[in-house]
Design a protein around this motif. Structure first.
Motif, PDB file in Angstrom:
ATOM      1  N   TYR A 106       1.113  -3.227  12.443  1.00 12.20           N
ATOM      2  CA  TYR A 106       0.614  -3.968  11.437  1.00 12.20           C
ATOM      3  C   TYR A 106      -0.243  -5.279  10.865  1.00 12.20           C
ATOM      4  O   TYR A 106      -1.233  -5.717  10.050  1.00 12.20           O
ATOM      5  N   SER A 107      -1.197  -5.282  12.379  1.00 12.59           N
ATOM      6  CA  SER A 107      -3.079  -5.703  12.083  1.00 12.59           C
ATOM      7  C   SER A 107      -3.337  -4.993  11.021  1.00 12.59           C
ATOM      8  O   SER A 107      -4.676  -5.338  10.338  1.00 12.59           O
ATOM      9  N   THR A 110      -2.279  -5.594   7.821  1.00 17.68           N
ATOM     10  CA  THR A 110      -2.341  -7.322   6.823  1.00 17.68           C
ATOM     11  C   THR A 110      -3.924  -7.596   6.985  1.00 17.68           C
ATOM     12  O   THR A 110      -3.885  -8.615   6.521  1.00 17.68           O
ATOM     13  N   ARG A 115      -3.995  -5.410   3.522  1.00 13.16           N
ATOM     14  CA  ARG A 115      -3.238  -5.964   2.436  1.00 13.16           C
ATOM     15  C   ARG A 115      -2.573  -5.009   1.896  1.00 13.16           C
ATOM     16  O   ARG A 115      -1.986  -5.322   0.775  1.00 13.16           O
ATOM     17  N   ASN A 117       2.059  -4.208   1.430  1.00 11.45           N
ATOM     18  CA  ASN A 117       3.452  -4.418   1.671  1.00 11.45           C
ATOM     19  C   ASN A 117       3.393  -3.973   2.656  1.00 11.45           C
ATOM     20  O   ASN A 117       4.538  -4.373   3.074  1.00 11.45           O
ATOM     21  N   THR A 132       5.179  -5.440   5.007  1.00  9.83           N
ATOM     22  CA  THR A 132       4.565  -6.337   6.329  1.00  9.83           C
ATOM     23  C   THR A 132       5.113  -8.165   6.343  1.00  9.83           C
ATOM     24  O   THR A 132       4.327  -8.599   7.073  1.00  9.83           O
ATOM     25  N   ASP A 638       0.479 -14.120  -1.219  1.00 11.64           N
ATOM     26  CA  ASP A 638       0.257 -14.104   0.326  1.00 11.64           C
ATOM     27  C   ASP A 638      -1.407 -14.956   0.579  1.00 11.64           C
ATOM     28  O   ASP A 638      -1.602 -15.769   1.401  1.00 11.64           O
TER      29      ASP A 638
END
Length: 752
Positions: A106-107, A110, A115, A117, A132, A638
């Motif tokens: 996840y890190s 994001t 970035r 999805n 995400t 976002d």
């Protein structure tokens, strides 16, 4: 030829037992033996697969000094040179759900440079896919040995063809709307341009009964005609005063109006109820004559009338009200006279006639109370109730003593005119085409899956209006019940029940899921929204995409009025709205976040300055629309929601504001603040412009392109045409002698 995916086609004669029994089958084997065949079959070529990309951790420090700490995902997958998703390989003994490994990947997803999805994990035995936006559980999980049973779902989510970079938008106002060409094709409807408002030209909506945030009838009608055919079923699950359902009926469609507020449901039911005009006139005269004969005017008569006829239900008013209960919103004289009038109306035997007269009565309650704020000193009734003006029950400093019978007659003329206007389309034969239902958008169980042809809806905007709270006065007089469950289901933030932003988000998300369920494939959802906080826009887009909707474009639309709240708070209240359009398709494409090569502060300031330069000044609505649309188009909502939920500070600090015109301009004797490389600025606007032209099926010439973007580049020296030409050649290709369009997948590095 059989194109069905099988284990053998992907992995040859691999014995899956070896994955757990062979000690040498580790993470590197997972990459080569399992992952690469999957990526190849999904449609990725070598240029789209980035191995072991080094990312610097954006937050961590060691001690007091910031030192480089690198994050290295195994695979980042690119579409049109933007990162679509991240994949990390794990050894067969590693977990890929409910584990720290998920947080690690996840890190990567994001990270500001990525970035994406989606992010995925594979340990050779299992495969998990996460969004995400929601890491609580995977949206797809399967054992590799059973991959053929899940291949279509995997392909739908992660194939290169499953992604889009933004959409194309109409930015300019026009007096024309798109018209269908040839056979009606649901799947390929044009986006409508902004529609001029004709608010007061429909008696069926204007002046019949006040309600909150009523949609402009002719805008709704144009959308219904554009996205549906005669005979189709049109749904509005946040129906309010029924503009969508009524315009559906007026245009030979079937209409469903759903709302939690019994007052809204009553207004629509009473308005569309067919009546005989002669019988309605006769009933009105009967009530009028009986009222004149018995009108209480003296103190003794008023007390007797209150005792005999009563008043509104003694409902408590929401916090922030000037008084505690509904009864305190009325003088004794008002209570007595309204009580008498209501009792006379209730004697009518014909249900449609009775409800039509009660609709007039309810409209009278709007004026005949102690919160009514007159806008004149002549006593002619001009003004509005505090619930509509201030969004709270605030007593008027100088209550107006109006002639109840005079205004009851005015209500009669309004309702009679509305019904006369509608009677050709909505009558005893056609009323079966309407369903007016008290219910919640979060549960449309009475509707079958894929039964609706078009949805046009205007949902609540966060903490803007607590509809049930503010309808207490009318519900009390009309004897309409609001249950505790209604308050639980109401999609608002705040209100008397102190609902949280999380609760609002969850209710909106569930509503969108239900809309997806009931809508037919290749049909459209038009979602009206006027919230200035990008977080809510991000919620809508993300939830809609998660359900399976494909984002199709957004259009700014004026609503034809400036509210009292807007006049009070020009920086925090929007007077316009955006209509955001989705399609329900079998293979939806997700919006991919574009890497623009600049940070969010630069994007925000450049967008604001660009729209100000283009229009020689811009309103809050124009600035907000441009940012939201750019955020939707290029995928940075976002980032907006994290840092720019309120534009007021940045606007007031950097720009001048004219109170009369409500327009922001550059401060005197200052230049544009954004000094981004001119080629980057040119590219930013070229991409947006060419996408819009593509959507409109236009191939602009070079001179048209230059004229379109030069006004957005007013910052010191205007760039030469040759500079624009050089950037254009990098991102676009010629069509004919002098036409231009964006390069296709694999041909360009638009967002490196």
């Amino acid at each position: 030829m059989d194109n069905k995916i099988t284990k053998e086609k992907l992995f040859g004669k691999l014995d899956f037992k070896l994955i757990t029994s062979d000690p040498d089958f580790k993470e590197d084997s997972v990459r080569e033996v399992i992952i690469l065949p999957i990526l190849k079959e999904l449609g990725y070529i070598q240029e789209n697969i980035v191995r072991s990309k080094t990312l610097q951790h954006p937050f961590l420090k060691i001690g007091s000094k910031k030192r480089p700490i690198n994050l290295i995902p195994d695979y980042t997958l690119k579409v049109e040179n933007n990162f679509a998703w991240v994949l990390d390989a794990k050894a067969p003994n590693q977990k890929i759900i409910n584990d720290d490994n998920v947080e690690q990947v996840y890190s990567y997803a994001t990270h500001p440079e990525i970035r994406s999805n989606y992010f995925t994990l594979c340990n050779g035995l299992e495969f998990s896919v996460y969004k995400t936006a929601d890491t609580d559980k995977p949206i797809l999980f399967f054992e590799i040995e059973n991959i053929e049973d899940h291949w279509e779902d995997l392909k739908l989510l992660l194939a290169p063809t499953s992604f889009q970079i933004g959409k194309n938008f109409t930015y300019e106002t026009t007096t024309a709307t798109a018209k269908p060409k040839g056979d009606f094709d649901y799947s390929n409807r044009p986006l409508l341009e902004e529609i001029p408002v004709r608010k007061q030209q429909a008696k069926r909506h204007f002046g019949v009964h006040g309600y909150f945030t009523k949609q402009t009838w002719n805008v709704v009608a144009e959308y219904i005609k554009n996205y549906s055919k005669p005979g189709d079923l049109v749904l509005d699950p946040f129906g309010g005063s029924g503009v969508t359902a009524i315009e559906a009926l007026m245009n030979n469609r079937k209409g469903i109006n759903i709302d939690l507020n019994p007052m809204a449901v009553f207004i629509v039911q009473a308005l569309v109820a067919p009546v005989n005009q002669v019988e309605l006139a006769k009933a009105f005269e009967e009530v009028k004559e009986a009222y004149i004969k018995n009108e209480p005017t003296t103190d003794i008569e008023i007390k007797k009338a209150i005792k005999k006829f009563g008043g509104p239900k003694p409902l408590p008013l929401p916090k922030g009200s000037d008084v505690a209960t509904v009864g305190q919103l009325f003088s004794d004289k008002q209570t007595a006279q309204l009580g008498l009038l209501k009792s006379l109306i209730k004697k009518q035997k014909n249900e449609n006639i009775k409800n039509s007269l009660l609709l007039m009565f309810s409209g009278l309650v709007t004026k005949f109370n102690l919160t009514y704020h007159s806008s004149t000193t002549r006593g002619d009734g001009g003004g509005d109730a505090a619930a509509f003006r201030y969004y709270r029950y605030r007593l008027a400093s100088k209550p107006v003593d109006l002639d109840i019978l005079n205004f009851f007659e005015l209500r009669y003329k309004k309702v009679r005119g509305a019904k006369k206007e509608m009677e050709y389309f909505i009558n005893e034969k056609t009323i079966s085409n309407a369903q007016i239902i008290k219910g919640t958008a979060t549960n449309l169980k009475f509707l079958q899956k894929e039964s609706v042809d078009y949805i046009y809806t205007d949902p609540p905007y966060g903490n803007k209006i607590p509809y049930l709270d503010l309808s207490t006065m009318w519900n009390a007089w009309l004897d309409l019940e609001v249950t505790e469950q209604d308050f639980k289901d109401e999609a608002i933030e705040g209100g008397e029940h102190d609902k949280t932003k999380k609760e609002y988000n969850e209710l909106m998300a569930q509503s969108i899921k239900e809309m997806y369920r009931v809508l037919k494939f290749d049909r459209w959802l038009s979602f009206v929204f006027a919230h200035k906080d990008p977080e809510f826009w991000h919620l809508i887009i993300d939830t809609a995409e998660s359900c399976g909707f494909e984002y199709a474009g957004a259009v700014p639309q004026k609503n034809g009025q400036t509210s009292f709240k807007k006049r009070q708070n020009p920086f925090t209240v929007l007077s316009g709205q955006l209509i955001i359009n989705f399609r329900k398709v079998r293979n939806p494409k997700a919006i991919m976040k574009a890497n623009l090569g600049m940070d969010i502060a630069e994007i925000v300031m450049q967008t604001i300055e660009g729209i100000i330069a283009k229009n020689d000044g811009a309103t809050l609505e124009q600035i907000n629309d441009e940012l939201i649309i750019k955020g939707l188009e290029l995928g940075f909502l976002d980032l907006l929601k994290k840092e720019y939920s309120d534009l007021t500070p940045i606007l007031l600090e950097n720009f001048d504001f004219n109170d009369k015109t409500e327009i922001f301009t550059l401060k005197k004797n200052t230049k544009f603040k954004t000094h981004i490389d001119v080629k980057l600025r040119i590219r930013y606007y070229l991409i947006s412009y060419l996408r819009r032209m593509e959507r409109e099926n236009k191939v602009p010439h070079f001179d048209e392109i230059v004229l379109a973007i030069i006004p957005l580049l007013k910052n010191g020296l205007t760039p030469e045409s040759q500079t624009i030409s050089n950037v254009l050649e990098d991102i676009a290709e010629r069509v004919g002698e002098d036409g231009w369009k964006l390069k296709q997948i694999g041909q360009t590095t638009l967002f490196d």
